[in-house]
Design a protein around this motif. Structure first.
Motif, short mmCIF file in Angstrom:
data_model
loop_
_atom_site.label_atom_id
_atom_site.label_comp_id
_atom_site.label_asym_id
_atom_site.label_seq_id
_atom_site.Cartn_x
_atom_site.Cartn_y
_atom_site.Cartn_z
N LEU A 96 -2.09 9.97 -1.64
CA LEU A 96 -2.34 9.98 -0.20
C LEU A 96 -2.08 8.61 0.42
O LEU A 96 -1.49 8.49 1.49
N ALA A 97 -2.50 7.56 -0.26
CA ALA A 97 -2.27 6.20 0.24
C ALA A 97 -0.78 5.91 0.31
O ALA A 97 -0.29 5.33 1.30
N MET A 98 -0.02 6.33 -0.69
CA MET A 98 1.42 6.12 -0.69
C MET A 98 2.08 6.92 0.44
O MET A 98 2.95 6.43 1.14
N ASP A 99 1.62 8.15 0.65
CA ASP A 99 2.16 8.98 1.73
C ASP A 99 1.90 8.34 3.08
O ASP A 99 2.77 8.34 3.96
N GLN A 100 0.73 7.76 3.26
CA GLN A 100 0.41 7.09 4.52
C GLN A 100 1.25 5.83 4.71
O GLN A 100 1.68 5.54 5.82
N GLN A 101 1.53 5.11 3.64
CA GLN A 101 2.39 3.93 3.74
C GLN A 101 3.80 4.32 4.13
O GLN A 101 4.42 3.69 4.98
N ILE A 102 4.32 5.37 3.50
CA ILE A 102 5.69 5.80 3.78
C ILE A 102 5.79 6.33 5.19
O ILE A 102 6.73 6.01 5.92
N GLY A 103 4.83 7.15 5.59
CA GLY A 103 4.86 7.76 6.92
C GLY A 103 4.41 6.83 8.03
O GLY A 103 4.63 7.09 9.20
N GLY A 104 3.78 5.74 7.65
CA GLY A 104 3.29 4.80 8.66
C GLY A 104 2.14 5.34 9.47
O GLY A 104 1.93 4.92 10.60
N THR A 105 1.38 6.28 8.91
CA THR A 105 0.31 6.93 9.67
C THR A 105 -1.07 6.37 9.39
O THR A 105 -2.04 6.84 9.93
N GLY A 106 -1.16 5.42 8.53
CA GLY A 106 -2.49 4.90 8.23
C GLY A 106 -2.45 3.63 7.41
O GLY A 106 -1.41 3.09 7.14
#
Length: 108
Positions: A96-106
């Motif tokens: 989830l942390a990696m997904d947020q970094q990639i998406g720039g959402t958190g």
């Protein structure tokens, strides 16, 4: 037919000119800026952008990322004897942390 191609600041290269009619032989002349029948290429240069330098630095292995052979052997042994424990919550949190970094959402 004679064609002139400007070199736009590039080193001069030999240019073949000739006609499709006639003797079939082509004469070679140097491009503008050259001397004689051949042109001497300029010294090559390479300039990296800041992004390219950062990627190059990231690709270099540093001492903190060195492989620990003892740890590798412990993991290999625990896999072989069936005692290796998988922490699915920790894996999910990191995904989830990696997904947020990639998406720039958190924040990560």
């Amino acid at each position: 037919m004679n064609t002139t191609i400007s070199n736009n600041g590039l080193p001069g290269f030999a240019q073949a000119t000739g006609s499709s009619k006639g003797s079939g032989g082509a004469s070679t002349t140097a491009a503008p800026g050259g001397s004689g029948g051949t042109a001497r290429p300029a010294d090559d240069q390479l300039k990296l952008t800041d992004s390219a330098r950062a990627l190059q630095q990231a690709a270099r292995p540093d001492d903190s990322a060195a492989i620990d052979p003892l740890k590798v052997e412990r993991v290999r042994q625990s896999l072989a004897d069936g005692s290796y424990q998988i922490n699915s919550g920790r894996i999910a949190d990191r995904m989830l942390a990696m997904d947020q970094q990639i998406g720039g959402t958190g924040k990560a």
